[in-house]
Design an enzyme around this catalytic site. Sequence first.
Site, PDB file in Angstrom:
ATOM      1  N   ASP A 155       0.838  -1.199   0.000  1.00 51.53           N
ATOM      2  CA  ASP A 155       0.000   0.000   0.000  1.00 51.53           C
ATOM      3  C   ASP A 155       0.876   1.254   0.000  1.00 51.53           C
ATOM      4  O   ASP A 155       2.051   1.198   0.383  1.00 51.53           O
ATOM      5  CB  ASP A 155      -0.892   0.020   1.251  1.00 51.53           C
TER       6      ASP A 155
HETATM    7  N1  URA Z   1      -1.117  -5.990   3.801  1.00 51.56           N
HETATM    8  C1  URA Z   1      -1.671  -4.748   3.779  1.00 51.56           C
HETATM    9  O1  URA Z   1      -2.743  -4.535   4.309  1.00 51.56           O
HETATM   10  N2  URA Z   1      -1.001  -3.779   3.156  1.00 51.56           N
HETATM   11  C2  URA Z   1       0.198  -3.960   2.566  1.00 51.56           C
HETATM   12  O2  URA Z   1       0.765  -3.024   2.018  1.00 51.56           O
HETATM   13  C3  URA Z   1       0.763  -5.245   2.594  1.00 51.56           C
HETATM   14  C4  URA Z   1       0.073  -6.247   3.225  1.00 51.56           C
END
Ligand code: URA
Length: 235
Positions: free
Chosen positions: A101
């Site tokens: 993310d």
């Molecule tokens: N899980 C998430 O919620 N976000 C990420 O960036 C990676 C794994």
Amino acid sequence: MRLQKYLAHGGVASRRKCEDLILQGRVSVNGEKVHELGTKVEPGDRVFFDGQEIFLKEEKVYYLLNKPPGYVTTTKDEKNRRTVLDLIKTQTRVYPVGRLDQDTTGLLLLTNDGDLTFAMTHPSHEINKCYRVLVQGEVEEASFESLKKGISFHGESFSPAQVERIRYKKGQTQFDLTIHEGKNHQVKKMCQAIGHSVKKLHRLSVGSLTLDGLKIGDYRQLTPGELRELQKLYD
Ligand code: URA
């Protein structure tokens, strides 16, 4: 690029041997037989050896990035946000292996090796990904047990995870969570499922790869040893 170099990079033979092949009249460019060794090949030219088209083999590159927050892992962003590709100085087109993310930090592999990407993201390989998670509130033991048993959130189920290094600090809880699936926003959803929102998420490792002293925003090439270890997945 000179024709003999193009042929050599295309995997035909050594540069010296390719010179012989040109002199033997076995090479053509854009439909015309070429006998001169100095001939230059321009982008878009089509090169044939014994009637078979030769394509340049792109060198495979592998970068390990300690992703800073504020960058998206898509290669192009329609909202014009900064992407992780802005951080890697290379002429070669690479793309991220899996997603993080925008606000997540930590280990991200970028490569132009489609076989490795396929192998690393294929669910059957169950590659462990370890995240350091900071959540709001004090997580109860029973909630950690739920994560370890496997949990569902809004109809989506997540396999059992490992939980380690739990620390409680100032109304928040930090722990390391290891999962092998790569579902969208998986860690955040798993934490939502136990009633806690994620304040910080940092990926520590993917399979055998670790950041090992790489500072946030920095990147390096994989070592031959690291690459060999990953290639065992599909050799
Ligand atoms: N899980 C998430 O919620 N976000 C990420 O960036 C990676 C794994």
